[in-house]
Design a protein around this motif. Structure first.
Motif, PDB file in Angstrom:
ATOM      1  N   TYR A  83       3.101 -93.641 -13.744  1.00 61.43           N
ATOM      2  CA  TYR A  83       3.418 -94.349 -14.993  1.00 61.43           C
ATOM      3  C   TYR A  83       3.071 -95.828 -14.865  1.00 61.43           C
ATOM      4  CZ  TYR A  83       6.189 -96.234 -18.859  1.00 61.43           C
ATOM      5  OH  TYR A  83       6.598 -96.893 -19.991  1.00 61.43           O
TER       6      TYR A  83
ATOM      7  N   LYS B 238      -0.641 -96.420 -15.088  1.00 59.37           N
ATOM      8  CA  LYS B 238      -1.089 -96.351 -16.478  1.00 59.37           C
ATOM      9  C   LYS B 238      -0.784 -97.653 -17.206  1.00 59.37           C
ATOM     10  CE  LYS B 238      -0.140 -93.845 -20.797  1.00 59.37           C
ATOM     11  NZ  LYS B 238       0.670 -92.758 -21.423  1.00 59.37           N
TER      12      LYS B 238
ATOM     13  N   GLN C 180      -3.321-100.410 -18.985  1.00 63.91           N
ATOM     14  CA  GLN C 180      -3.156-100.843 -20.372  1.00 63.91           C
ATOM     15  C   GLN C 180      -2.997-102.353 -20.459  1.00 63.91           C
ATOM     16  OE1 GLN C 180       0.237 -98.589 -21.704  1.00 63.91           O
ATOM     17  NE2 GLN C 180      -0.966 -96.771 -22.205  1.00 63.91           N
TER      18      GLN C 180
END
Length: 316
Positions: free
Chosen positions: A210, A213, A217
């Motif tokens: 997570y 990711k 981003q």
């Protein structure tokens, strides 16, 4: 009888030929140039994570804070990043800014990137970038090392969880921690016989994925936003230099958006607003640097631009 109630739909405004061309050129520039700075930022945070030792993280958990020396090292890291990596990217984006304005198509003009207006903007933006990124990183670490968090986790557990969060915003770091805790609780409920070390390992794996990711981003968001800051600033400086050279006369600037449903309310309200060159557009938000509100973007990943309109003859 039933009635279908449709949500309000903002009709796409018809763009002028010049305005649409400006938006198209900006989009092409961002599409072609965002990947490089995004990868630089992602690799930078990865290096920071790898540079701190597990022993240092354990000590931080025990003390309830990372050392001041560590924060100073991170600040120095960001300073080097700006000087060696981001400054050339900003300069390139600023040099490309005038080419995004059709008003320059018929002019024999080349922007001077050593102009004081450009050099000063890069210096100010770089200083603010270093300050804000270091402060955000410090805030995130303090949240993860808060007394309540430390009391709910073992030293080893928290030390391992902090590392993948280095480089995340405070909000993303907290979200990573919440995910970890949620996975732990779910595994304990659904698999009561699973060994505690296996529960923590699976939860840590989920948290690391997570966090990765979120790093991707964040890197892309910062890269695109910083490019637009510099690109639009370059167009503005190009207009001013062309005015000094007697190539352009008195100018005004008009905020332009795509005009479709993807445009946020803030930018939609600004669409079509015309002001003088030295005036600020009226939008809310934290001021990142002096003169930020003179131009888009109004927020991260904003895709707005400015159209420059000549309203008076050049002065020779």
């Amino acid at each position: 009888m039933t009635f279908l109630i449709r949500p309000p739909h903002r009709l796409k405004k018809r763009r002028s030929k010049n305005a649409q061309e400006i938006l198209d050129r900006l989009k092409r520039f961002l599409d072609q140039n965002t990947d490089e700075p995004a990868e630089i930022l992602y690799s930078f945070w990865e290096d920071q994570r790898n540079a701190i030792t597990y022993h240092e993280l354990r000590d931080a958990v025990k003390e309830g804070s990372l050392s001041q020396k560590q924060f100073e090292e991170w600040q120095q890291d960001y300073s080097v990043l700006v000087a060696e990596k981001l400054t050339p990217i900003w300069e390139k984006a600023m040099a490309a800014g005038p080419a995004g304005q059709p008003i320059f198509d018929s002019l024999s003009f080349s922007i001077n990137t050593q102009n004081p207006g450009i050099a000063n903007w890069i210096k100010e933006r770089g200083a603010e970038f270093v300050t804000s990124c270091t402060a955000e990183q410090k805030k995130a670490m303090r949240s993860l090392l808060a007394k309540k968090v430390v009391e709910e986790h073992t030293v080893d557990e928290l030390a391992r969880l902090i590392r993948p969060c280095i480089g995340l915003t405070d909000g993303d770091a907290k979200a990573t921690m919440r995910l970890y805790d949620k996975v732990v609780d779910n595994l304990k409920t659904e698999h009561p016989r699973m060994k505690p070390e296996n529960v923590r390992k699976k939860a840590l794996d989920a948290a690391q994925k997570y966090a990765e990711k979120k790093h991707r981003q964040r890197a892309y968001t910062i890269a695109q936003t910083e490019l637009e800051f510099a690109y639009n600033r370059g167009a503005d400086q190009g207009v001013r230099q062309a005015q000094e050279d007697g190539l352009l006369g008195t100018m005004k600037k008009r905020w332009i958006t795509s005009g479709d449903d993807a445009v946020c309310p803030t930018c939609a309200a600004l669409d079509g607003t015309e002001i003088e060159m030295d005036d600020n557009f009226d939008f809310k938000g934290r001021l990142l640097f002096v003169g930020q509100k003179m131009l888009p973007p109004a927020h991260p990943k904003c895709a707005c631009a400015v159209e420059y309109i000549e309203i008076g003859l050049p002065t020779f």
